[in-house]
Every structure is written in structure tokens, then in C-alpha cells.
Write an enzyme that holds these catalytic residues in place. Structure first.
Site, PDB file in Angstrom:
ATOM      1  N   ARG A 182       0.804  -1.222   0.000  1.00 32.74           N
ATOM      2  CA  ARG A 182       0.000   0.000   0.000  1.00 32.74           C
ATOM      3  C   ARG A 182       0.841   1.278   0.000  1.00 32.74           C
ATOM      4  O   ARG A 182       0.617   2.192  -0.792  1.00 32.74           O
ATOM      5  CB  ARG A 182      -0.902   0.070   1.239  1.00 32.74           C
ATOM      6  CG  ARG A 182      -2.212  -0.618   1.108  1.00 32.74           C
ATOM      7  CD  ARG A 182      -2.590  -1.196   2.444  1.00 32.74           C
ATOM      8  NE  ARG A 182      -1.620  -2.218   2.777  1.00 32.74           N
ATOM      9  CZ  ARG A 182      -1.698  -3.474   2.337  1.00 32.74           C
ATOM     10  NH1 ARG A 182      -2.711  -3.848   1.652  1.00 32.74           N
ATOM     11  NH2 ARG A 182      -0.753  -4.364   2.598  1.00 32.74           N
ATOM     12  N   THR A 183       1.775   1.370   0.935  1.00 33.68           N
ATOM     13  CA  THR A 183       2.463   2.652   1.115  1.00 33.68           C
ATOM     14  C   THR A 183       3.294   2.985  -0.120  1.00 33.68           C
ATOM     15  O   THR A 183       3.214   4.100  -0.651  1.00 33.68           O
ATOM     16  CB  THR A 183       3.333   2.603   2.388  1.00 33.68           C
ATOM     17  OG1 THR A 183       2.548   2.092   3.454  1.00 33.68           O
ATOM     18  CG2 THR A 183       3.845   3.980   2.748  1.00 33.68           C
ATOM     19  N   LYS A 210      25.776  -3.867   0.008  1.00 34.53           N
ATOM     20  CA  LYS A 210      27.256  -3.819   0.065  1.00 34.53           C
ATOM     21  C   LYS A 210      27.746  -3.113   1.310  1.00 34.53           C
ATOM     22  O   LYS A 210      28.935  -2.888   1.477  1.00 34.53           O
ATOM     23  CB  LYS A 210      27.788  -3.083  -1.171  1.00 34.53           C
ATOM     24  CG  LYS A 210      27.355  -3.664  -2.482  1.00 34.53           C
ATOM     25  CD  LYS A 210      27.820  -2.742  -3.627  1.00 34.53           C
ATOM     26  CE  LYS A 210      27.059  -3.031  -4.902  1.00 34.53           C
ATOM     27  NZ  LYS A 210      27.129  -1.895  -5.839  1.00 34.53           N
ATOM     28  N   ARG A 261      11.026   3.869   3.688  1.00 38.61           N
ATOM     29  CA  ARG A 261      10.655   2.931   4.763  1.00 38.61           C
ATOM     30  C   ARG A 261      11.913   2.167   5.134  1.00 38.61           C
ATOM     31  O   ARG A 261      12.698   1.768   4.266  1.00 38.61           O
ATOM     32  CB  ARG A 261       9.584   1.949   4.278  1.00 38.61           C
ATOM     33  CG  ARG A 261       9.383   0.802   5.248  1.00 38.61           C
ATOM     34  CD  ARG A 261       8.181  -0.027   4.925  1.00 38.61           C
ATOM     35  NE  ARG A 261       6.956   0.718   5.127  1.00 38.61           N
ATOM     36  CZ  ARG A 261       5.735   0.184   5.010  1.00 38.61           C
ATOM     37  NH1 ARG A 261       5.595  -1.084   4.685  1.00 38.61           N
ATOM     38  NH2 ARG A 261       4.658   0.910   5.218  1.00 38.61           N
ATOM     39  N   HIS A 264       4.615   5.823  11.731  1.00 37.84           N
ATOM     40  CA  HIS A 264       4.125   5.632  10.350  1.00 37.84           C
ATOM     41  C   HIS A 264       3.142   6.772  10.073  1.00 37.84           C
ATOM     42  O   HIS A 264       1.933   6.572   9.959  1.00 37.84           O
ATOM     43  CB  HIS A 264       3.456   4.267  10.223  1.00 37.84           C
ATOM     44  CG  HIS A 264       3.220   3.814   8.806  1.00 37.84           C
ATOM     45  ND1 HIS A 264       3.310   4.649   7.705  1.00 37.84           N
ATOM     46  CD2 HIS A 264       2.879   2.588   8.312  1.00 37.84           C
ATOM     47  CE1 HIS A 264       3.042   3.967   6.611  1.00 37.84           C
ATOM     48  NE2 HIS A 264       2.785   2.719   6.946  1.00 37.84           N
TER      49      HIS A 264
END
Ligand code: CP
Length: 363
Positions: free
Chosen positions: A51-52, A80, A101, A129
Site C-alpha cells: 500500500r504505502t 554492500k 521505509r 508511520h
């Protein structure tokens, strides 16, 4: 530079303005179709999302802008060993705004210290959030028509549930709001958040039964027990099905109560509930696109401006470095980001110290 790291970075008035813009975009999408022409959103998802990420991308495309990014840290140079600071220094030269995120709490705050463009926190560990909360607020406004005087039952994983933490912070600023916090003891709301409710005079009750207070609720906000945050698989298996909302349990609820869920759901809402008109979690996800469009517009417009005075609801904490102290939260960004200094903030009222990045208490 304006960023959105926590929902408290926005005043109540700014949230109102964003909700109004989102509703205008919903009603008149054509008016906004070129609003971000030649602008680029970088969507940096170091942790999975449906969704986000996709609603951010869809939002920017709907505004006439373009999108780049990655949806898996393993496909970026993080694999890396590149730091958050270096990744953001580079990407902020390629994009006009960044939505990120990250599994580590405080990672967007680190990003905000190394960027030339606005940073939007699209979820950091179990911490915050804020854009989910904006989608939640738009849903509440459209479904209930008000924020004041609501009794909100929050159920499930209240310890690691970042959507719950941001929602509680946001709703605590409205008059007459009361929380019923429903969770197993092991997944209860962190004590620092309960202290915040106490400090702001917000009434709450903690309980373990989903049914007990169902009839009192205006909103039932269900959440998933988050396997990815558990240190022990055995503990997750023991707690994962603590609450399952089905049609039988909903019989005890008022006709006007709404059921919300940030999604994804695993097993905590039986699909038979989807047919109930009180179930609004799919509409909630739909609104996410429009509130993110409004947010992108605001942050790009105010890019060069100082933030509005945040209505934080708690006293400012002066920086106070504790020599030798180390944040004990295993999910804190200080555990992985090379070269990041440990910084703690002291509350002048009670002497308590918290990590600057993840806000957990120093022991
Ligand atoms: N609500 C939410 O954050 O969903 P995703 O994890 O799919 O983005």
C-alpha cells in the site's frame, strides 16, 4: 527544510488543511494532474510494502510527476554495506522528494540530516508511520465526520505497531478522545506512550478481551501481530492468533462503529467481515493515495520554508549527551549506522533520558 518524520511534525491546523486538499483531489483529480510536472519522487523501501509504496508512486504519477527507487534493500548498495546517510546524500541529488521505509527506528531522522530534499517517513521499525495516520484521519473524517469525543479500541500488536503509535499521538490532540487498548500483556503499548497519554490527560484503559468493551467503541482499529519484529518465532506462534474478529464478535458492536485496519491482515479479521458495511479498511487504503498526493504537494511547496511550530504536546528536551551511554533498543538505527553518535535527550521535568533517534528510554 520541511520533512514528515512523525505525525507531530504537523499541527492540527496543517492536518486539517491536508485533509481538505485530499478531498478536493478526490473530487477534482483533473485540477491536479500537472501539479508536479518535472518533479521526481524517490521511493526507497528498505522493507516490504504494498500500500504505502504503490500509493506514493500512484500519488506522484497522478500529480504528473515521475518516480524512481527500489523496493528491496538487497537490490541497492545497502547490500554492500552503504549507510543510510550516504544513500540519502546520493539520492537527494536525483529526486525532489524522498519517501523511505526502513526497519530501523530513527532511520528517517538520520536521512533528514543528510538530504537536500524533503524526507517522508513511510514507516521506521515499530516507531512511526505518519502517512498511514494521515490516511486513517481522512478515513475517520469521511466515515465519522468528526474527531472529537471518539472512543477508539486499538487491538493486536500494540508494542511494535507503528501505525498504532502514530494514530494515538494524532488522536490525543482532539477533545474527549478515549482509548481502549486491547492486547496480550506481551504486546502492550510501550510505557513511554502511556506516560505521554497521562501527561496529556487522555483517558485509556488496558484490557485483554476484544469483546468486553465492543459496545462502547466508535472505532475498532485492528492490527496484525508482526512476525518480523519478534526475536523468537516460538513467541510469535504463541501470540499470532490472539484476536480474530469475526461476524459473531461484531454482534456486540454498535451499528455505527467502524472497523479499521492499516493492512496487510494475516488472520486477525475473518474475510466474512469484509461484507459488513462497518468494515472500512479497503476504503482506508484507497484514501491513502489522495492524502499522499496532498502531502507531496505541501512539502514541495514549502520545501524552502522553516517548519511550522510543531504542536508536540510534550516539553522540548534539551540535548544532553551521556558519555558512554548506548541505546539498548535492538531496533534503533544507532545499532547499524556507522559513525552515528549516541545522543540522548533529557526531560527537564523528570530527568528521564531518551535516545534522540528511536525515543526509547536510556537505562
Ligand atoms: N499499511 C501499510 O503500511 O501497508 P504496507 O506495509 O503494504 O505498505
Amino acid at each position: 527544510m520541511r520533512h514528515l518524520l512523525s505525525i507531530l511534525d504537523l499541527t492540527v491546523e496543517e492536518i486539517e488543511e491536508l485533509l481538505t486538499t485530499a478531498e478536493d483531489i478526490l473530487d477534482h483529480p483533473d485540477k491536479y494532474q500537472d501539479a508536479c510536472r518535472n518533479k521526481i519522487l524517490a521511493a526507497l523501501f528498505f522493507e516490504p510494502s504494498t500500500r504505502t509504496r504503490l500509493s506514493f508512486e500512484s500519488a506522484m504519477l497522478g500529480l504528473g510527476g515521475r518516480v524512481l527507487g527500489f523496493h528491496d534493500a538487497a537490490s541497492s548498495s545497502t547490500r554492500k554495506g552503504e549507510s543510510v546517510a550516504d544513500t540519502i546524500s546520493i539520492v537527494s541529488g536525483y529526486a525532489d522528494i524522498i519517501a523511505m521505509r526502513h526497519p530501523k527506528e530513527g532511520a528517517p531522522l538520520v536521512a533528514s540530516q543528510h538530504t537536500r530534499v524533503p524526507i517522508i517517513n513511510a514507516g521506521d521499525g515499530g516507531h512511526h508511520h505518519p502517512t498511514q495516520t494521515l490516511a486513517d484521519l481522512l478515513t475517520i473524517r469521511r466515515e465519522m465526520g468528526r474527531f472529537d469525543g471518539l472512543t477508539i479500541g486499538v487491538c493486536g500488536d500494540l508494542k511494535f505497531g507503528r501505525t498504532v503509535h502514530s494514530l494515538m499521538e494524532a488522536m490525543s490532540r482532539y477533545k474527549g478522545v478515549r482509548f481502549i487498548l486491547i492486547s496480550p500483556k506481551e504486546l502492550a503499548v510501550p510505557s513511554v506512550m502511556l506516560e505521554e497519554l497521562d501527561r496529556n490527560g487522555v483517558p485509556y484503559l488496558e484490557c485483554q478481551s476484544l469483546e468486553e468493551h465492543m459496545g462502547e467503541l466508535d472505532i475498532l482499529y485492528m492490527t496484525r501481530v508482526q512476525r518480523e519484529r519478534f526475536a523468537s518465532e516460538e513467541e510469535y506462534q504463541r501470540l499470532k492468533d490472539s484476536y480474530i474478529l469475526d461476524s459473531d464478535k461484531l454482534r456486540g458492536a454498535g451499528e455505527r462503529m467502524i472497523v479499521m485496519h492499516p493492512l496487510p491482515r494475516v488472520n486477525e479479521i475473518d474475510p466474512q467481515v469484509d461484507e459488513d458495511p462497518r468494515a472500512c479498511y479497503f476504503r482506508q487504503a484507497f484514501y491513502g493515495r489522495y492524502i499522499r498526493m496532498a502531502l507531496i504537494l505541501k512539502l514541495l511547496r514549502e520545501r524552502g520554508e522553516a517548519p511550522a511550530t510543531p504542536d508536540k504536546g510534550h516539553p522540548a528536551y534539551p540535548v544532553n549527551q551521556l558519555p558512554g551511554a548506548v541505546c539498548k533498543n535492538p531496533h534503533c538505527i544507532t545499532t547499524t549506522e556507522q559513525g552515528l553518535k549516541q545522543i540522548f535527550l533529557r526531560n527537564p521535568e523528570n530527568g528521564e533520558c531518551r535516545c534522540f533517534y528511536c525515543e526509547s528510554k536510556a537505562e
